[in-house]
Design a protein around this motif. Structure first.
Motif, short mmCIF file in Angstrom:
data_model
loop_
_atom_site.label_atom_id
_atom_site.label_comp_id
_atom_site.label_asym_id
_atom_site.label_seq_id
_atom_site.Cartn_x
_atom_site.Cartn_y
_atom_site.Cartn_z
N ALA A 7 0.83 -1.21 0.00
CA ALA A 7 0.00 0.00 0.00
C ALA A 7 0.85 1.25 0.00
O ALA A 7 1.96 1.29 0.56
N ASP A 8 0.31 2.30 -0.61
CA ASP A 8 1.00 3.59 -0.60
C ASP A 8 0.88 4.25 0.78
O ASP A 8 1.79 4.95 1.22
N VAL A 9 -0.28 4.05 1.43
CA VAL A 9 -0.53 4.63 2.75
C VAL A 9 -1.21 3.58 3.62
O VAL A 9 -2.14 2.91 3.16
N VAL A 10 -0.72 3.45 4.85
CA VAL A 10 -1.40 2.60 5.84
C VAL A 10 -1.88 3.52 6.96
O VAL A 10 -1.08 4.16 7.64
N ARG A 57 3.72 5.04 3.40
CA ARG A 57 3.63 5.95 4.55
C ARG A 57 2.65 5.40 5.58
O ARG A 57 1.57 4.93 5.23
N VAL A 58 3.02 5.44 6.84
CA VAL A 58 2.16 4.99 7.93
C VAL A 58 1.69 6.22 8.70
O VAL A 58 2.51 7.04 9.15
N VAL A 59 0.38 6.36 8.86
CA VAL A 59 -0.18 7.50 9.59
C VAL A 59 -1.17 6.98 10.62
O VAL A 59 -1.75 5.90 10.48
N ALA A 84 -7.57 12.91 -0.31
CA ALA A 84 -6.70 13.53 -1.32
C ALA A 84 -5.71 12.52 -1.88
O ALA A 84 -5.44 12.50 -3.08
N ASP A 85 -5.16 11.66 -1.00
CA ASP A 85 -4.27 10.60 -1.48
C ASP A 85 -5.00 9.67 -2.44
O ASP A 85 -4.46 9.29 -3.49
N LEU A 86 -6.23 9.31 -2.08
CA LEU A 86 -7.02 8.42 -2.93
C LEU A 86 -7.32 9.07 -4.28
O LEU A 86 -7.24 8.42 -5.33
N MET A 87 -7.67 10.35 -4.25
CA MET A 87 -7.98 11.05 -5.50
C MET A 87 -6.75 11.19 -6.39
O MET A 87 -6.87 11.34 -7.61
N ALA A 88 -5.57 11.12 -5.76
CA ALA A 88 -4.33 11.20 -6.52
C ALA A 88 -3.88 9.84 -7.05
O ALA A 88 -2.84 9.74 -7.71
N GLY A 89 -4.66 8.79 -6.76
CA GLY A 89 -4.36 7.47 -7.29
C GLY A 89 -3.72 6.51 -6.32
O GLY A 89 -3.35 5.39 -6.72
N ALA A 90 -3.60 6.88 -5.05
CA ALA A 90 -2.93 6.02 -4.07
C ALA A 90 -3.83 4.88 -3.61
O ALA A 90 -5.06 4.99 -3.65
N THR A 91 -3.20 3.81 -3.16
CA THR A 91 -3.89 2.74 -2.46
C THR A 91 -3.73 2.99 -0.97
O THR A 91 -2.61 3.06 -0.46
N VAL A 92 -4.85 3.15 -0.28
CA VAL A 92 -4.84 3.44 1.15
C VAL A 92 -5.47 2.26 1.89
O VAL A 92 -6.58 1.85 1.57
N VAL A 93 -4.72 1.71 2.84
CA VAL A 93 -5.22 0.61 3.66
C VAL A 93 -5.53 1.13 5.05
O VAL A 93 -4.69 1.81 5.66
N VAL A 94 -6.72 0.84 5.55
CA VAL A 94 -7.11 1.24 6.91
C VAL A 94 -7.14 -0.01 7.79
O VAL A 94 -7.75 -1.02 7.42
#
Length: 278
Positions: free
Chosen positions: A29-32, A54-56, A72-82
């Protein structure tokens, strides 16, 4: 092109219960977004993986502020895992606001299914599981909690609640008062963990157990639904209708109120009330 929002289920106790895909999505994932980054670190160590993205932190205290950032990350094309501390995000845990925002923005939302305290507690409770409802956490204040339980007194489905261990005894006392001391319940504590415990019995019996000892750990409470009540005889309800009429209600309105309360046909009750006046 928008990205992908993944809600990833995490173990409710034993790390070995992690779904196989969890390790993969955490590393790619791009963001966790994690409810507790320290808990995430322990989980990834147990899984033998390291997030590359990135971990937030994403918890109840910063969810409102951080949701637009993640969108915003999602709209930029990122995969975000929650991920949350245990179980599925958005189910009495952070995640719903981001899911709602992503859906409204046209972002794809998917999930990595994992363990669920709700379904696990249902499965081991010994109570009917063919129809159930999840009620989350009951209100903390005693009066509000009692009113919430009173509103569920006629619920026919098996009910599942989450509860804090220090409030369990008082919740069970309110449950016994509002739903009846003989209502079957199961207290499921520390599911899949070393000190897992399931206490089954009537509300009155389980209240006594909760009072006697100090309850610790994560608690899921399963409560059997209300038994089917036999249909009331309309003629036996005429006095109740007349009492409302004496208080100023029109016969039609009094019949409607009593019929709804006792789940009898309005036409039959109206006929019985008219016959009593003849």
């Amino acid at each position: 092109m928008t990205g992908l929002l993944l809600l990833a289920g995490t173990p409710i106790g034993d790390p070995q219960d992690a779904p196989p895909r969890l390790a993969s999505v955490l590393t790619t994932a791009d963001v966790v977004a994690a409810e507790d980054t320290r808990r995430l670190a322990r989980l990834t160590a147990a899984l033998g993986v390291t997030p590359a993205g990135r971990v937030v932190s994403y918890h109840e205290h910063n969810e409102v502020r951080r949701t637009p950032e993640l969108l915003a990350d999602l709209m930029a094309g990122a995969t975000v895992v929650v991920v949350t501390d245990a179980g599925m995000p958005s189910v009495s845990d952070p995640g719903f606001r981001l899911v709602q925002a992503a859906v409204e923005a046209g972002v794809r939302v998917s999930a990595v299914p994992g363990p669920s305290a709700v379904l696990t507690a249902l499965a081991v409770s010994g109570l009917p599981v063919d129809r159930f409802c999840f009620e989350g956490f009951l209100p903390r204040k005693a009066g509000e909690r009692s009113r919430a339980l009173a509103g569920l007194a006629d619920e026919r489905r098996t009910m599942v609640f989450f509860e804090a261990p220090h409030r369990l005894a008082s919740t069970l006392e309110a449950l016994a008062q509002e739903l009846g001391p003989e209502r079957p319940v199961a207290v499921c504590r520390e599911l899949t963990k070393t000190y897992e415990e399931v206490v089954r019995g009537t509300a009155a019996e389980v209240v006594a157990w909760a009072r006697d000892g100090e309850v610790r750990g994560e608690v899921t409470l399963v409560v059997q639904g209300a038994p089917e009540r036999p249909a009331a005889d309309p003629e036996s309800l005429v006095g109740e209708v007349q009492h409302l009429c004496d208080g100023g209600l029109r016969l039609k309105d009094a019949v409607a109120e009593v019929a709804e309360r006792h789940r009898v046909p309005k036409r039959d009750l109206y006929a019985a009330a008219l016959a009593a006046r003849a």
